[in-house]
Scaffold this active site. Sequence first.
Site, PDB file in Angstrom:
ATOM      1  N   TYR A   1       0.848  -1.207   0.000  1.00 30.91           N
ATOM      2  CA  TYR A   1       0.000   0.000   0.000  1.00 30.91           C
ATOM      3  C   TYR A   1       0.881   1.254   0.000  1.00 30.91           C
ATOM      4  CZ  TYR A   1      -2.669   3.763   2.272  1.00 30.91           C
ATOM      5  OH  TYR A   1      -3.222   4.982   2.609  1.00 30.91           O
TER       6      TYR A   1
ATOM      7  N   LYS B   1       1.269   3.969  -2.929  1.00 29.25           N
ATOM      8  CA  LYS B   1       0.868   5.367  -2.679  1.00 29.25           C
ATOM      9  C   LYS B   1       2.030   6.290  -3.063  1.00 29.25           C
ATOM     10  CE  LYS B   1      -2.476   6.866  -0.654  1.00 29.25           C
ATOM     11  NZ  LYS B   1      -3.806   7.345  -1.132  1.00 29.25           N
TER      12      LYS B   1
HETATM   13  N1  LIG Z   1      -7.565   6.468   7.050  1.00 27.91           N
HETATM   14  C1  LIG Z   1      -6.340   6.874   7.357  1.00 27.91           C
HETATM   15  O1  LIG Z   1      -5.894   6.793   8.500  1.00 27.91           O
HETATM   16  C2  LIG Z   1      -5.459   7.438   6.260  1.00 27.91           C
HETATM   17  C3  LIG Z   1      -4.180   7.911   6.588  1.00 27.91           C
HETATM   18  C4  LIG Z   1      -3.384   8.461   5.584  1.00 27.91           C
HETATM   19  C5  LIG Z   1      -3.865   8.548   4.293  1.00 27.91           C
HETATM   20  N2  LIG Z   1      -5.113   8.083   3.997  1.00 27.91           N
HETATM   21  C6  LIG Z   1      -5.618   8.214   2.626  1.00 27.91           C
HETATM   22  O2  LIG Z   1      -6.821   8.955   2.710  1.00 27.91           O
HETATM   23  C7  LIG Z   1      -7.725   8.526   1.710  1.00 27.91           C
HETATM   24  C8  LIG Z   1      -9.098   8.260   2.302  1.00 27.91           C
HETATM   25  O3  LIG Z   1      -9.012   7.334   3.335  1.00 27.91           O
HETATM   26  P1  LIG Z   1     -10.315   6.804   4.080  1.00 27.91           P
HETATM   27  O4  LIG Z   1      -9.910   6.519   5.472  1.00 27.91           O
HETATM   28  O5  LIG Z   1     -11.470   7.706   3.830  1.00 27.91           O
HETATM   29  O6  LIG Z   1     -10.512   5.424   3.349  1.00 27.91           O
HETATM   30  P2  LIG Z   1     -11.820   4.707   2.833  1.00 27.91           P
HETATM   31  O7  LIG Z   1     -11.450   3.292   2.613  1.00 27.91           O
HETATM   32  O8  LIG Z   1     -12.970   5.016   3.708  1.00 27.91           O
HETATM   33  O9  LIG Z   1     -12.064   5.407   1.423  1.00 27.91           O
HETATM   34  C9  LIG Z   1     -11.465   4.979   0.243  1.00 27.91           C
HETATM   35  C10 LIG Z   1     -12.561   4.819  -0.781  1.00 27.91           C
HETATM   36  O10 LIG Z   1     -11.965   4.444  -2.033  1.00 27.91           O
HETATM   37  C11 LIG Z   1     -12.893   3.598  -2.668  1.00 27.91           C
HETATM   38  N3  LIG Z   1     -12.264   2.791  -3.695  1.00 27.91           N
HETATM   39  C12 LIG Z   1     -11.422   1.743  -3.513  1.00 27.91           C
HETATM   40  N4  LIG Z   1     -11.133   1.205  -4.697  1.00 27.91           N
HETATM   41  C13 LIG Z   1     -11.780   1.934  -5.631  1.00 27.91           C
HETATM   42  C14 LIG Z   1     -11.861   1.847  -7.035  1.00 27.91           C
HETATM   43  N5  LIG Z   1     -11.229   0.880  -7.706  1.00 27.91           N
HETATM   44  N6  LIG Z   1     -12.616   2.758  -7.700  1.00 27.91           N
HETATM   45  C15 LIG Z   1     -13.291   3.716  -7.024  1.00 27.91           C
HETATM   46  N7  LIG Z   1     -13.259   3.841  -5.687  1.00 27.91           N
HETATM   47  C16 LIG Z   1     -12.511   2.951  -5.006  1.00 27.91           C
HETATM   48  C17 LIG Z   1     -13.422   2.707  -1.554  1.00 27.91           C
HETATM   49  O11 LIG Z   1     -14.628   2.065  -1.924  1.00 27.91           O
HETATM   50  C18 LIG Z   1     -13.565   3.702  -0.426  1.00 27.91           C
HETATM   51  O12 LIG Z   1     -14.885   4.212  -0.367  1.00 27.91           O
HETATM   52  C19 LIG Z   1      -7.067   7.344   1.015  1.00 27.91           C
HETATM   53  O13 LIG Z   1      -6.458   7.780  -0.176  1.00 27.91           O
HETATM   54  C20 LIG Z   1      -5.996   6.908   1.973  1.00 27.91           C
HETATM   55  O14 LIG Z   1      -4.905   6.321   1.286  1.00 27.91           O
HETATM   56  C21 LIG Z   1      -5.914   7.544   4.957  1.00 27.91           C
END
Ligand SMILES: NC(=O)c1ccc[n+]([C@@H]2O[C@H](COP(=O)([O-])OP(=O)(O)OC[C@H]3O[C@@H](n4cnc5c(N)ncnc54)[C@H](O)[C@@H]3O)[C@@H](O)[C@H]2O)c1
Length: 393
Positions: free
Chosen positions: A152, A156
């Site tokens: 992952y 990223k």
């Molecule tokens: N949650 C954390 O602690 C955290 C920390 C650092 C960075 N991030 C980044 O923040 C962003 C949001 O995180 P989150 O916690 O809301 O995650 P989340 O999993 O709730 O949201 C990600 C969304 O992407 C969608 N998705 C996955 N594959 C897909 C595809 N092929 N086509 C379309 N949509 C797709 C999923 O269905 C999901 O709704 C992400 O990019 C993540 O890498 C999150």
Amino acid sequence: MDSQKSPKETVLITGGGGYFGFRLGCALNQKGIHVILFDIKSPTQTIPEGIKFIHGDIRHLSDIERAFKGEDVTCVFHVASYGMSGKEQLDRKLIEEVNVGGTDNVLQACRRRGVPRLVYTSTFNVIFGGQVIRNGDESLPYLPLHLHPDHYSRTKSIAEKKVLEANGTVLEGSNRVLRTCALRPAGIYGPGEQRHLPRIVSYIERGLFKFVFGDPKSLVEFVHVDNLVQAHILASEALKADKGHVASGEPYFISDGRPVNSFEFLRPLVEGLGYTFPSVRLPLTLIYCFAFLMEMAHFIVHRLYNFQPFLTCTEVYKTGVTHYFSLEKAKKELGYEAQPFDLQEVVEWFKARGHGRSPGNGDSEALVWVGLLVSLLVVALLTWLSSSVILSL
Ligand SMILES: NC(=O)c1ccc[n+]([C@@H]2O[C@H](COP(=O)([O-])OP(=O)(O)OC[C@H]3O[C@@H](n4cnc5c(N)ncnc54)[C@H](O)[C@@H]3O)[C@@H](O)[C@H]2O)c1
């Protein structure tokens, strides 16, 4: 993104059905912006009036182009990703397809459809890979790809570089260019968060949160979902001409700006739900060994039983190794000011859904889980001790 100046501005949020993407969409909608959420999954909450949801997969360029059809999208927030936590972290193929292939498609669709701005939601992990970092800034180099302990974070990092390299590329059929930037958030929290907190609460409720690990002085960071929303809106603004395109091609670390020990951060949640905070502290290397064995076991049996590992190796060092970053660049260039939040609203959110300790509640089930956990820890301890002995020979 000033609603008074451009009331009909349209933005598209990939991953808009997820926790952060949906919250961002709602905030933009409240500012009078026309929001399109694009995701393979519908949001769990009711979609407010005025927001459009399009079901689609960023792995398919045609799906993204369909979402742009008939819309004059001026900014894409590319939030969608796969493989961040738990067993998802172990599906390398899908992680690569979504995070790398999907990002290529989103960038290509922006250029084809003349979208002038894109904000990418990246992560601390593009820099951090288990090494101690204190008050790091954006001048730090990317972690070399082969040093990423999980796919992952590696993907990223590849995606972030692609996004920033796409800055300044020409939009098809015009002499305008695409402006991009990347925000690197810490772990996200807030009421309704679905990725980390429910898993932690389920461990607390099953009696599995019996120990903490690592140095009590180790510090990490978190970001409240609404601080991250604020940062994304500011970043989108900072790609515009009237802000001198200041964010063009730039990455920014985003957090609450309050380094804290991971377990101390969780203390109000544990105690707020009526449980006792653990007093046992185990060595980080032992827990890493434990997580490694869990990952091996998952690798061997996942085709028959795709269970959720208790912890992955990445989760161990993200929790237990000091890493925090300066907010100076985000403050200076984006005007970002983290608002103070705590876990109280998260505690209330869980309580409102029936969580929290009541006498006798789940005690017998907890005993079974604790027995299982202790057995696995003993195996990890034996492996850890034997590897220490072999290394010392
Ligand atoms: N949650 C954390 O602690 C955290 C920390 C650092 C960075 N991030 C980044 O923040 C962003 C949001 O995180 P989150 O916690 O809301 O995650 P989340 O999993 O709730 O949201 C990600 C969304 O992407 C969608 N998705 C996955 N594959 C897909 C595809 N092929 N086509 C379309 N949509 C797709 C999923 O269905 C999901 O709704 C992400 O990019 C993540 O890498 C999150």
